[in-house]
Design an enzyme around this catalytic site. Structure first.
Site, PDB file in Angstrom:
ATOM      1  CG  ASP A  68      -0.276  -0.125   2.533  1.00  0.00           C
ATOM      2  OD1 ASP A  68       0.961  -0.026   2.582  1.00  0.00           O
ATOM      3  OD2 ASP A  68      -0.980  -0.317   3.539  1.00  0.00           O
ATOM      4  CG  HIS A  71      -5.673  -1.224   8.432  1.00  0.00           C
ATOM      5  ND1 HIS A  71      -5.854   0.062   8.909  1.00  0.00           N
ATOM      6  CD2 HIS A  71      -4.347  -1.428   8.445  1.00  0.00           C
ATOM      7  CE1 HIS A  71      -4.688   0.593   9.185  1.00  0.00           C
ATOM      8  NE2 HIS A  71      -3.751  -0.291   8.921  1.00  0.00           N
ATOM      9  CG  ASN A 121      -8.863  -0.354  11.530  1.00  0.00           C
ATOM     10  OD1 ASN A 121      -7.886  -0.978  11.115  1.00  0.00           O
ATOM     11  ND2 ASN A 121      -9.375   0.671  10.877  1.00  0.00           N
ATOM     12  CD  GLU A 140      -8.632   1.779   7.151  1.00  0.00           C
ATOM     13  OE1 GLU A 140      -8.615   0.920   8.044  1.00  0.00           O
ATOM     14  OE2 GLU A 140      -7.969   2.826   7.201  1.00  0.00           O
TER      15      GLU A 140
HETATM   16  C1  GLP Z   1      -0.530   0.918   8.376  1.00  0.00           C
HETATM   17  C2  GLP Z   1      -0.206   0.397   6.972  1.00  0.00           C
HETATM   18  C3  GLP Z   1      -0.106  -1.091   6.929  1.00  0.00           C
HETATM   19  C4  GLP Z   1       0.606  -1.534   8.175  1.00  0.00           C
HETATM   20  C5  GLP Z   1      -0.311  -1.309   9.349  1.00  0.00           C
HETATM   21  C6  GLP Z   1       0.370  -1.453  10.682  1.00  0.00           C
HETATM   22  O1  GLP Z   1      -1.526   1.874   8.352  1.00  0.00           O
HETATM   23  N1  GLP Z   1      -1.110   0.812   5.985  1.00  0.00           N
HETATM   24  O2  GLP Z   1       0.547  -1.500   5.754  1.00  0.00           O
HETATM   25  O3  GLP Z   1       0.916  -2.890   8.081  1.00  0.00           O
HETATM   26  O4  GLP Z   1      -0.976  -0.079   9.251  1.00  0.00           O
HETATM   27  O5  GLP Z   1       1.278  -0.418  10.894  1.00  0.00           O
HETATM   28  P1  GLP Z   1       2.333  -0.444  12.056  1.00  0.00           P
HETATM   29  O6  GLP Z   1       3.226  -1.597  11.798  1.00  0.00           O
HETATM   30  O7  GLP Z   1       3.058   0.877  11.969  1.00  0.00           O
HETATM   31  O8  GLP Z   1       1.571  -0.590  13.325  1.00  0.00           O
END
Ligand code: GLP
Length: 260
Positions: free
Chosen positions: A78, A149, A147, A154
């Site tokens: 993403d 995702h 949440n 989402e």
């Molecule tokens: C983010 C990204 C994801 C990531 C997730 C967890 O918003 N879009 O690709 O895996 O949320 O992020 P983090 O590892 O910083 O908690």
């Protein structure tokens, strides 16, 4: 460390590690073994804080010539929509800074959903085609949002979704705003591989660390498979592993069974 290969009938693999460092080491072992098996591995990457330890270990393994990225292709899951490549909050920048600039991967083999034009649907469609042209993703690394995702899919995302433009949830904007100078500098839209795109990966490795993720992890693994909890879609996959630390696993029921 607790390993449970078959803790529910859905057959996901769960590895609960003592802490973040051990989680990163465990994940690195999996990635390194896949790279050794297939030099031309097609690797799906995730940004975010969680895989930073894993990427550091992969950089070290590359430096000591244990693994070679010269034939590896990467596809990031993403990216924020219409974010400049030069923006330090962009995944284009972050991935290069923490990982891609430090290994011997070829620039033409790096794929990130960074796009600022008006033809997002076409750009996303091309991304799908590129993945296919490379033979599909062999190993997809994922994090998980608070949440639930995965990528930027989402809650409410269709399990059949492909790569597309999405609107970010308020919870995601709050969690990620710290990577930007001001909250209003953070895009509220993103491009993400879809849930169906992710499910097509031959192997999936989801990392989660810390109490903040405990509820999402428990729901994803032990809750119902529902579009309200995007990561629960992984229950459908035949070769998905959750590699998590103890804190991220603290809401799981399974940890009470046979933890070492
Ligand atoms: C983010 C990204 C994801 C990531 C997730 C967890 O918003 N879009 O690709 O895996 O949320 O992020 P983090 O590892 O910083 O908690």
């Amino acid at each position: 460390m607790t390993i449970d290969n078959n803790f529910n009938k859905r057959q996901m693999k769960l590895i609960i590690c003592d802490n973040y460092e051990k989680m990163s080491e465990e994940a690195a072992l999996i990635v390194i073994s896949q790279m050794k098996k297939k030099p031309g591995l097609v690797l799906g990457l995730a940004a975010g804080a969680t895989p930073i330890g894993l990427y550091k270990l992969l950089v070290e393994a590359n430096r000591r010539a244990e693994i070679d990225f010269s034939q590896v292709t990467t596809f990031n899951v993403d990216e924020y929509y219409r974010i400049a490549k030069s923006d330090p909050g962009s995944y284009w920048q972050t991935m290069r800074r923490i990982f891609l600039n430090k290994v011997n991967i070829l620039e033409e083999n790096i794929n990130i959903l960074n796009y600022s034009g008006n033809e997002a649907a076409e750009f996303c469609n091309d991304y799908e085609k590129k993945i296919k042209a490379r033979g599909g993703i062999d190993l997809q690394i994922l994090g998980i949002g608070r949440n639930g995702h995965i990528g930027f899919n989402e809650p409410g995302s269709d399990f059949r979704s492909k790569t597309r433009k999405v609107k970010l949830a308020e919870k995601t904007i709050q969690a990620n705003a710290k990577h930007f100078r001001a909250k209003d500098e953070m895009p509220d839209e993103a491009l993400t591989m879809g849930l169906a795109t992710i499910l097509k990966a031959k192997k999936i490795l989801l990392l989660a660390s810390g109490k903040d993720k405990a509820e999402a992890v428990a729901e994803a693994i032990e809750g119902p498979m529902t579009e309200a909890m995007p990561a629960s879609v992984l229950q459908k996959h035949r070769n998905a592993a959750f590699v998590i630390d103890k804190e991220a696993g603290e809401r799981l029921r399974v940890k009470k069974v046979g933890q070492s």
